[in-house]
Design a protein around this motif. Structure first.
Motif, PDB file in Angstrom:
ATOM      1  N   UNK A   7       0.789  -1.220   0.000  1.00  0.00           N
ATOM      2  CA  UNK A   7       0.000   0.000   0.000  1.00  0.00           C
ATOM      3  C   UNK A   7       0.825   1.276   0.000  1.00  0.00           C
ATOM      4  N   UNK A   8       0.113   2.386  -0.144  1.00  0.00           N
ATOM      5  CA  UNK A   8       0.723   3.709  -0.063  1.00  0.00           C
ATOM      6  C   UNK A   8       0.128   4.393   1.155  1.00  0.00           C
TER       7      UNK A   8
ATOM      8  N   UNK B  44       9.055  -0.049   7.022  1.00  0.00           N
ATOM      9  CA  UNK B  44       9.544  -0.266   5.654  1.00  0.00           C
ATOM     10  C   UNK B  44      10.547  -1.410   5.573  1.00  0.00           C
ATOM     11  N   UNK B  45      11.219  -1.719   6.685  1.00  0.00           N
ATOM     12  CA  UNK B  45      12.141  -2.864   6.687  1.00  0.00           C
ATOM     13  C   UNK B  45      11.383  -4.173   6.487  1.00  0.00           C
ATOM     14  N   UNK B  46      10.168  -4.247   6.981  1.00  0.00           N
ATOM     15  CA  UNK B  46       9.366  -5.470   6.879  1.00  0.00           C
ATOM     16  C   UNK B  46       8.543  -5.528   5.601  1.00  0.00           C
ATOM     17  N   UNK B  47       8.107  -4.359   5.125  1.00  0.00           N
ATOM     18  CA  UNK B  47       7.224  -4.293   3.962  1.00  0.00           C
ATOM     19  C   UNK B  47       7.915  -3.480   2.865  1.00  0.00           C
ATOM     20  N   UNK B  48       8.719  -4.166   2.077  1.00  0.00           N
ATOM     21  CA  UNK B  48       9.582  -3.528   1.080  1.00  0.00           C
ATOM     22  C   UNK B  48       8.813  -2.817  -0.033  1.00  0.00           C
ATOM     23  N   UNK B  49       7.568  -3.238  -0.308  1.00  0.00           N
ATOM     24  CA  UNK B  49       6.815  -2.666  -1.423  1.00  0.00           C
ATOM     25  C   UNK B  49       5.907  -1.513  -1.013  1.00  0.00           C
ATOM     26  N   UNK B  50       5.886  -1.172   0.252  1.00  0.00           N
ATOM     27  CA  UNK B  50       5.073  -0.044   0.691  1.00  0.00           C
ATOM     28  C   UNK B  50       5.781   1.270   0.382  1.00  0.00           C
ATOM     29  N   UNK B  51       4.958   2.300   0.161  1.00  0.00           N
ATOM     30  CA  UNK B  51       5.474   3.655  -0.050  1.00  0.00           C
ATOM     31  C   UNK B  51       4.799   4.565   0.968  1.00  0.00           C
TER      32      UNK B  51
ATOM     33  N   UNK C 240       8.097  19.802   7.177  1.00  0.00           N
ATOM     34  CA  UNK C 240       8.850  18.806   6.417  1.00  0.00           C
ATOM     35  C   UNK C 240       7.887  17.891   5.672  1.00  0.00           C
ATOM     36  N   UNK C 241       8.226  17.620   4.434  1.00  0.00           N
ATOM     37  CA  UNK C 241       7.489  16.667   3.612  1.00  0.00           C
ATOM     38  C   UNK C 241       8.508  15.701   3.026  1.00  0.00           C
ATOM     39  N   UNK C 242       8.247  14.400   3.174  1.00  0.00           N
ATOM     40  CA  UNK C 242       9.206  13.384   2.727  1.00  0.00           C
ATOM     41  C   UNK C 242       8.484  12.212   2.092  1.00  0.00           C
ATOM     42  N   UNK C 243       9.218  11.507   1.267  1.00  0.00           N
ATOM     43  CA  UNK C 243       8.783  10.225   0.734  1.00  0.00           C
ATOM     44  C   UNK C 243       9.740   9.160   1.231  1.00  0.00           C
ATOM     45  N   UNK C 244       9.192   8.004   1.562  1.00  0.00           N
ATOM     46  CA  UNK C 244      10.024   6.852   1.899  1.00  0.00           C
ATOM     47  C   UNK C 244       9.630   5.744   0.930  1.00  0.00           C
ATOM     48  N   UNK C 245      10.551   5.426   0.042  1.00  0.00           N
ATOM     49  CA  UNK C 245      10.325   4.407  -0.966  1.00  0.00           C
ATOM     50  C   UNK C 245      11.525   3.478  -0.970  1.00  0.00           C
TER      51      UNK C 245
END
Length: 191
Positions: free
Chosen positions: A24-25, A131-138, A160-165
């Motif tokens: 998911x996102x 994110x370490x457990x769910x590699x496909x999440x954004x 602050x605005x960030x993306x973690x992908x």
């Protein structure tokens, strides 16, 4: 919670994320808040839209923390009868340099900014762990300060605005042009 702190912890984040798609996102908005009245005074404002006839404090918990620091009687001991306030004070003191100068007394603005900084640190840590457990999440992360202004006006300062992908945190650049796309840092594609 008080001051906008993220007290759900690893268990709370894990519980929420285990009820969501593994690819998911996620979008997070985490803001503390402050009041600024019509004369520019920080700390209290009339909230006319809510029908209140007197000034109210924002954030009340951060104002109480500010007053406790100013009294030179800061108590960082854990109080079981006031769990959130105990955690708020300890958390901000531990994660920021707010109390680094014993000769300085921070005002409500500085305490609010320390709360914002703490919220940002905590949110990024929790999301990176997920994110370490769910590699496909954004993940899109937004932190800042909600500002209660005079005459029922409310604003948000986006700190602050960030993306973690794919485990990589990068700035999220927002454009004022409605036809342009939101873009992450140079290492990711447009989203």
């Amino acid at each position: 919670s008080l001051g906008g702190m993220l007290f759900c912890g690893e268990t709370g984040f894990a519980a929420a994320h285990h009820h969501a798609p593994s690819n998911g996102f996620f979008v997070y908005y985490c803001f503390t808040h402050i009041a600024i009245d019509h004369e520019g005074n920080v700390g209290a404002v009339y909230r006319t839209r809510s029908g209140m006839n007197e000034k109210t404090t924002a954030c009340g918990a951060l104002a109480a923390f500010t007053n406790e620091i100013a009294s030179k009687k800061l108590n960082l001991a854990f109080n079981e009868d006031d769990i959130e306030m105990s955690m708020l004070k300890k958390h901000i003191a531990k994660k920021t340099n707010l109390l680094a100068d014993p000769e300085s007394t921070p005002d409500l603005f500085k305490v609010t900014m320390a709360a914002y900084e703490t919220i940002t640190i905590d949110l990024e840590r929790h999301v990176k762990h997920d994110a370490e457990k769910f590699k496909d999440r954004q993940y899109a992360l937004f932190t800042g300060v909600q500002i209660h202004g005079p005459n029922g006006t409310d604003y948000c300062w986006l700190g602050k605005a960030s993306l973690l992908i794919k485990g990589e945190l990068s700035p999220l650049v927002l454009s004022a042009n409605p036809t342009s796309q939101v873009q992450a840092g140079p290492s990711t594609k447009s989203h």
